[in-house]
Design a protein around this motif. Structure first.
Motif, PDB file in Angstrom:
ATOM      1  N   ARG A   4     -21.753   1.043 -28.940  1.00 19.41           N
ATOM      2  CA  ARG A   4     -20.132  -0.656 -29.027  1.00 19.41           C
ATOM      3  C   ARG A   4     -20.596  -1.783 -29.752  1.00 19.41           C
ATOM      4  O   ARG A   4     -22.046  -2.236 -29.135  1.00 19.41           O
ATOM      5  CB  ARG A   4     -20.040  -0.593 -27.513  1.00 19.41           C
ATOM      6  CG  ARG A   4     -19.200  -1.852 -27.610  1.00 19.41           C
ATOM      7  CD  ARG A   4     -18.641  -1.752 -25.920  1.00 19.41           C
ATOM      8  NE  ARG A   4     -18.354  -0.687 -24.987  1.00 19.41           N
ATOM      9  CZ  ARG A   4     -18.994  -0.942 -23.292  1.00 19.41           C
ATOM     10  NH1 ARG A   4     -19.531  -1.447 -22.867  1.00 19.41           N
ATOM     11  NH2 ARG A   4     -18.702   0.848 -22.684  1.00 19.41           N
ATOM     12  N   ASN A   5     -19.586  -1.664 -30.228  1.00 15.98           N
ATOM     13  CA  ASN A   5     -19.832  -3.247 -31.354  1.00 15.98           C
ATOM     14  C   ASN A   5     -18.495  -3.731 -30.735  1.00 15.98           C
ATOM     15  O   ASN A   5     -17.181  -4.066 -31.796  1.00 15.98           O
ATOM     16  CB  ASN A   5     -19.581  -2.635 -32.780  1.00 15.98           C
ATOM     17  CG  ASN A   5     -20.957  -2.333 -33.289  1.00 15.98           C
ATOM     18  OD1 ASN A   5     -22.088  -3.169 -33.614  1.00 15.98           O
ATOM     19  ND2 ASN A   5     -20.908  -1.188 -33.316  1.00 15.98           N
ATOM     20  N   ARG A  11     -18.935  -6.929 -21.640  1.00 17.22           N
ATOM     21  CA  ARG A  11     -19.173  -5.949 -22.531  1.00 17.22           C
ATOM     22  C   ARG A  11     -20.118  -6.095 -23.229  1.00 17.22           C
ATOM     23  O   ARG A  11     -20.531  -5.200 -24.357  1.00 17.22           O
ATOM     24  CB  ARG A  11     -17.743  -5.220 -22.648  1.00 17.22           C
ATOM     25  CG  ARG A  11     -16.870  -5.054 -21.337  1.00 17.22           C
ATOM     26  CD  ARG A  11     -15.472  -4.705 -22.158  1.00 17.22           C
ATOM     27  NE  ARG A  11     -15.602  -3.234 -23.373  1.00 17.22           N
ATOM     28  CZ  ARG A  11     -15.196  -2.827 -23.875  1.00 17.22           C
ATOM     29  NH1 ARG A  11     -14.801  -4.016 -25.202  1.00 17.22           N
ATOM     30  NH2 ARG A  11     -15.640  -1.590 -24.656  1.00 17.22           N
ATOM     31  N   SER A  38     -23.221  -6.880 -25.168  1.00 17.02           N
ATOM     32  CA  SER A  38     -25.109  -6.193 -25.129  1.00 17.02           C
ATOM     33  C   SER A  38     -25.744  -7.298 -25.610  1.00 17.02           C
ATOM     34  O   SER A  38     -25.946  -8.185 -27.052  1.00 17.02           O
ATOM     35  CB  SER A  38     -25.099  -5.096 -26.040  1.00 17.02           C
ATOM     36  OG  SER A  38     -25.327  -4.900 -26.905  1.00 17.02           O
ATOM     37  N   ALA A  39     -26.934  -7.002 -25.087  1.00 14.62           N
ATOM     38  CA  ALA A  39     -28.039  -8.282 -26.055  1.00 14.62           C
ATOM     39  C   ALA A  39     -28.088  -7.990 -27.180  1.00 14.62           C
ATOM     40  O   ALA A  39     -27.964  -9.283 -27.596  1.00 14.62           O
ATOM     41  CB  ALA A  39     -29.685  -8.394 -24.401  1.00 14.62           C
ATOM     42  N   GLU A  40     -28.474  -7.033 -27.385  1.00 17.12           N
ATOM     43  CA  GLU A  40     -28.887  -7.041 -28.606  1.00 17.12           C
ATOM     44  C   GLU A  40     -27.898  -6.908 -29.352  1.00 17.12           C
ATOM     45  O   GLU A  40     -27.843  -7.890 -31.406  1.00 17.12           O
ATOM     46  CB  GLU A  40     -28.941  -4.588 -29.093  1.00 17.12           C
ATOM     47  CG  GLU A  40     -28.743  -4.278 -29.594  1.00 17.12           C
ATOM     48  CD  GLU A  40     -29.527  -3.039 -30.415  1.00 17.12           C
ATOM     49  OE1 GLU A  40     -29.779  -2.668 -31.202  1.00 17.12           O
ATOM     50  OE2 GLU A  40     -28.746  -2.110 -29.181  1.00 17.12           O
ATOM     51  N   GLU A  41     -26.161  -6.694 -29.134  1.00  5.70           N
ATOM     52  CA  GLU A  41     -25.305  -6.882 -30.388  1.00  5.70           C
ATOM     53  C   GLU A  41     -25.228  -8.762 -30.749  1.00  5.70           C
ATOM     54  O   GLU A  41     -24.788  -9.352 -31.370  1.00  5.70           O
ATOM     55  CB  GLU A  41     -24.222  -6.610 -29.933  1.00  5.70           C
ATOM     56  CG  GLU A  41     -23.047  -6.696 -30.591  1.00  5.70           C
ATOM     57  CD  GLU A  41     -21.658  -6.538 -31.270  1.00  5.70           C
ATOM     58  OE1 GLU A  41     -21.314  -6.845 -31.846  1.00  5.70           O
ATOM     59  OE2 GLU A  41     -21.455  -5.718 -29.467  1.00  5.70           O
TER      60      GLU A  41
END
Length: 452
Positions: free
Chosen positions: A27-28, A215, A217-220
């Motif tokens: 998800r982005n 919604r 994420s830590a990565e995004e």
């Protein structure tokens, strides 16, 4: 003073830049933010573009002259231009979510009430309200983009909702014409105004700051922050916001000390003059100067905006490409703006000397395509010309203030020129000449980043 914090040479800067930043998997969420801004923008431009299509019918029904109609058409733009200044300040202080929710609600109401207008005074009053309430849209969108996107994606992200302005303008003529034929121009305003609440609902439900979005994420979030300019101030921290808010007023006033700001204002004035010539007078030009019927003019008036929507995406991606190739982001944006303005000036000159309706429509379409190559960079520049994210909304709003001063002059000036100088040819040539000021301003004078 211009600061280059990355390195002392262009080669070193290029060597330190990752060639292809790794996008987060799955998800982005950042693109959902652009999607909701796009919906809001389309409904916004339906509201501001429908009057130009209805202008011939309103003039016939209510007996307004071209100069009076030009005054009504420009009534939106003057308050819009002025309110860009406090609008950008408010966005920086209270954030885009709150300000844009209130603004979008009010502009939808004003748009719907236009269908009840019968006198010049009422038309003027409602268009003033519409201008005031629509002013925060793009400063808020630029602020949101600055918070949600890494540097190498800002041009692409901005190009999507800027392209939505062209979509709104492209669908406004056929939709407005169809509604007018079916229900009359009065009910047309009511229907389009009520449709604006779709954008209000979407924005209020979806938008949050990145650090507050459940919604995301830590990565995004890491991808966004790690690929923003190294000297940018972190956003979203309550401690940082509390520390920065007392300085916003003084920092805002300091912006006017920099020649870069004044060059952007001058260039934007002339660039937006041309855009508002299209928005406010294109259907009338096609009817009166080229002899098209109301229905045909409504359809043909959409062609430049369709071409413009494609060009916005191309121009935004091209400026991002230049950034990824190692060009300083500010330079990539300003050069694309200057190049697009130069090509538009040539197209308008060819329109002025066109030998028939087909050539006129073609060159007007080419002109909007060339103009639109610059528009994503025009807005992305607001976040690239400053050294931190703190004043992005204010810089964007000040530039757009200059732009909409030009936009405010365009409708009334065109009306006067048409009435006093014998038609649209002088109006086209004057617009082309103004674009050369844009070329000089962005191409040669906007060179130093702002230390704010």
């Amino acid at each position: 003073m211009e600061v280059h914090s990355t390195s002392t040479s262009g080669g070193a800067a290029l060597a330190e830049r990752p060639e292809t930043p790794h996008r987060p998997k799955g998800r982005n969420v950042r693109w959902s933010v652009i999607a909701v801004i796009t919906v809001l923008t389309i409904t916004n431009y339906l509201d501001r573009g429908n009057l130009s299509v209805a202008a011939p019918a309103i003039r016939e029904d209510l007996g307004f002259s071209a100069t009076q109609m030009g005054l009504i058409l420009s009534a939106f733009v003057w308050p819009y231009a002025v309110m860009n200044l406090p609008g950008g300040w408010a966005i920086d202080k209270w954030g885009p979510r709150f300000i844009m929710t209130i603004a979008a609600t009010l502009w939808s109401i004003a748009g719907a009430l236009t269908g009840l207008a019968r006198t010049i005074g009422v038309f003027l009053g409602l268009r003033v309200v519409l201008g005031i309430t629509e002013a925060p849209l793009f400063p808020g969108a630029v602020k949101a983009t600055g918070e949600w996107f890494p540097d190498h994606e800002k041009g692409r992200a901005t190009s999507i909702y800027v392209a939505a302005t062209q979509v709104g303008l492209a669908i406004a003529p056929p939709i407005t014409t169809a509604l007018m034929i079916s229900f009359g121009w009065e009910l047309m305003f009511v229907i389009i105004g009520l449709a604006g609440f779709l954008g209000v609902a979407a924005w209020a439900l979806v938008y949050r700051k990145p650090e507050e979005h459940k919604r995301l994420s830590a990565e995004e979030l890491a991808y966004i922050r790690d690929n923003q300019k190294a000297d940018a101030v972190a956003v979203g921290s309550p401690h940082d916001e509390a520390r920065e808010r007392p300085d916003i007023g003084r920092q805002w006033l300091r912006l006017f000390r920099y020649p870069t700001i004044w060059a952007m204002v001058a260039g934007a004035f002339c660039l937006q003059y041309v855009f508002w010539f299209y928005i406010t007078w294109l259907p009338s030009y096609l009817e009166s100067a080229q002899g098209f019927s109301l229905g045909t003019a409504g359809l043909l008036a959409s062609l430049p905006y369709i071409a413009g929507g494609v060009a916005v995406i191309i121009g935004g991606r091209f400026s991002d490409f230049l950034v990824q190739r190692g060009m300083r982001a500010m330079d990539a944006r300003r050069r694309v703006i200057a190049g697009g303005a130069l090509l538009t000036a040539v197209s308008l000159c060819l329109t002025a000397v066109s030998t028939g309706p087909a050539m006129a429509v073609t060159m007007l379409t080419v002109g909007m395509f060339c103009y639109s190559l610059s528009t994503a960079s025009y807005w992305a520049l607001a976040s690239d010309v400053v050294e931190t994210t703190r004043m992005v909304g204010s810089v964007g709003s000040i530039q757009n203030f200059g732009g909409f001063l030009g936009g405010a002059f365009a409708p009334i000036a065109t009306g006067v020129i048409v009435d006093t100088m014998g038609g649209f040819t002088p109006a086209l040539l004057i617009a082309a000449a103004l674009l050369m000021v844009t070329v000089v301003s962005y191409g040669f004078l906007v060179r130093k980043r702002l230390p704010l």
